[in-house]
Design a protein around this motif. Structure first.
Motif, short mmCIF file in Angstrom:
data_model
loop_
_atom_site.label_atom_id
_atom_site.label_comp_id
_atom_site.label_asym_id
_atom_site.label_seq_id
_atom_site.Cartn_x
_atom_site.Cartn_y
_atom_site.Cartn_z
N ARG A 65 0.85 -1.20 0.00
CA ARG A 65 0.00 0.00 0.00
C ARG A 65 0.88 1.24 0.00
N ASN A 66 0.30 2.33 -0.49
CA ASN A 66 0.99 3.63 -0.54
C ASN A 66 2.38 3.53 -1.15
N MET A 67 2.44 2.83 -2.28
CA MET A 67 3.72 2.69 -2.97
C MET A 67 4.14 4.01 -3.58
N LYS A 68 5.43 4.18 -3.75
CA LYS A 68 5.99 5.40 -4.33
C LYS A 68 6.41 5.12 -5.78
N THR A 112 -11.67 0.05 -3.79
CA THR A 112 -11.57 1.36 -4.45
C THR A 112 -10.15 1.94 -4.45
N ARG A 113 -9.19 1.10 -4.75
CA ARG A 113 -7.80 1.53 -4.87
C ARG A 113 -7.37 1.46 -6.35
N PHE A 114 -6.18 1.94 -6.63
CA PHE A 114 -5.62 1.85 -7.97
C PHE A 114 -4.17 1.37 -7.87
N SER A 115 -3.67 0.90 -8.98
CA SER A 115 -2.28 0.48 -9.06
C SER A 115 -1.77 0.76 -10.46
N SER A 116 -0.60 1.36 -10.54
CA SER A 116 0.02 1.64 -11.82
C SER A 116 1.45 1.13 -11.76
N THR A 117 1.73 0.08 -12.56
CA THR A 117 3.05 -0.54 -12.56
C THR A 117 3.57 -0.60 -13.99
N ALA A 118 4.87 -0.83 -14.10
CA ALA A 118 5.49 -0.91 -15.43
C ALA A 118 6.57 -1.98 -15.45
N LEU A 119 6.77 -2.55 -16.61
CA LEU A 119 7.89 -3.45 -16.84
C LEU A 119 9.07 -2.58 -17.21
N ILE A 120 10.16 -2.74 -16.48
CA ILE A 120 11.37 -1.95 -16.69
C ILE A 120 12.45 -2.86 -17.26
N VAL A 155 15.42 -7.07 -15.98
CA VAL A 155 14.00 -6.74 -16.12
C VAL A 155 13.36 -6.82 -14.74
N TRP A 156 12.47 -5.85 -14.44
CA TRP A 156 11.73 -5.89 -13.18
C TRP A 156 10.43 -5.11 -13.34
N ILE A 157 9.60 -5.19 -12.31
CA ILE A 157 8.34 -4.44 -12.27
C ILE A 157 8.51 -3.34 -11.22
N GLU A 158 8.05 -2.13 -11.56
CA GLU A 158 8.08 -1.07 -10.56
C GLU A 158 6.82 -0.22 -10.63
N CYS A 159 6.55 0.42 -9.52
CA CYS A 159 5.40 1.32 -9.41
C CYS A 159 5.71 2.59 -10.19
N VAL A 160 4.70 3.13 -10.91
CA VAL A 160 4.93 4.36 -11.68
C VAL A 160 3.99 5.48 -11.26
N GLN A 161 3.23 5.27 -10.16
CA GLN A 161 2.35 6.33 -9.68
C GLN A 161 2.28 6.26 -8.16
N ASP A 162 2.59 7.39 -7.51
CA ASP A 162 2.51 7.45 -6.04
C ASP A 162 1.12 7.04 -5.57
N GLY A 163 1.08 6.34 -4.44
CA GLY A 163 -0.19 5.96 -3.83
C GLY A 163 -0.76 4.65 -4.35
N SER A 164 -0.07 3.99 -5.29
CA SER A 164 -0.56 2.72 -5.83
C SER A 164 -0.62 1.67 -4.71
#
Length: 179
Positions: A65-68, A112-120, A155-164
């Motif tokens: 929770r509350n990822m940066k 009612t949460r959101f998550s935005s991640t990306a493949l890096i 290669v890794w996955i990381e959060c791309v939006q604060d609060g994810s």
């Protein structure tokens, strides 16, 4: 005649070695020139044979929770790791062999949460997976991406939006395999 160098008769092994050394030095110089001019790409040694299986699958061990933005998502519960490319302690896959890889990651957001991640890939964003359960109680989002990798690329996955947030850790996973 050996490799374009006249063979020396008799016990004159020093002359034969000298000719071989000159040939070898000229050959190595030509190869280095081709690399320098960009005619040939530098070859990295593959740690795997072309036919060996490379595949991994890992899931989260707890909710996040509350990822940066920029925070790496570490899928630390390892299911498979053929080829030993995935590091469950860091969340980074390092290609043990070159080739075309398929990567898939699934993220579940609830309440009612959101998550935005990306493949890096090697520090650069390659593909994004956005999950928004603001209008639903549960939202599962999956993204698949094809990537050509050389040995040692990461290669890794990381959060791309604060609060994810990633709530259902048992259903959130990261997997990849070489074609």
């Amino acid at each position: 005649m050996l490799l374009g160098i006249p063979e020396v008769e008799g016990n004159n092994a020093v002359q034969r070695n000298s000719n071989w050394n000159l040939f070898r030095d000229d050959y190595l110089s030509a190869i280095q020139t081709c690399f320098t001019l960009g005619f040939v790409k530098e070859q990295r040694p593959d740690t795997l044979k072309a036919k060996e299986t490379v595949a991994f699958e890992a899931s989260l061990s707890s909710s996040l929770r509350n990822m940066k933005s920029g925070q790496r998502v570490v899928f630390s519960t390892l299911g498979e790791n053929n080829g030993n490319g995935y590091d469950a302690s860091s969340g980074v896959f390092t290609a043990p062999g070159s080739g075309v890889y398929i990567f898939v990651w699934s993220i579940v957001s609830t309440e009612t949460r959101f998550s935005s991640t990306a493949l890096i890939v090697n520090g650069k964003q390659r593909a994004v997976n956005q999950c928004n359960s603001k209008k639903a109680n549960n939202d599962s989002c999956t993204r698949t991406t094809v990537v050509k990798l050389a040995v040692g690329e990461k290669v890794w996955i990381e959060c791309v939006q604060d609060g994810s947030a990633i709530d259902d850790y048992k259903s959130s996973s990261f997997a990849g395999f070489r074609l």
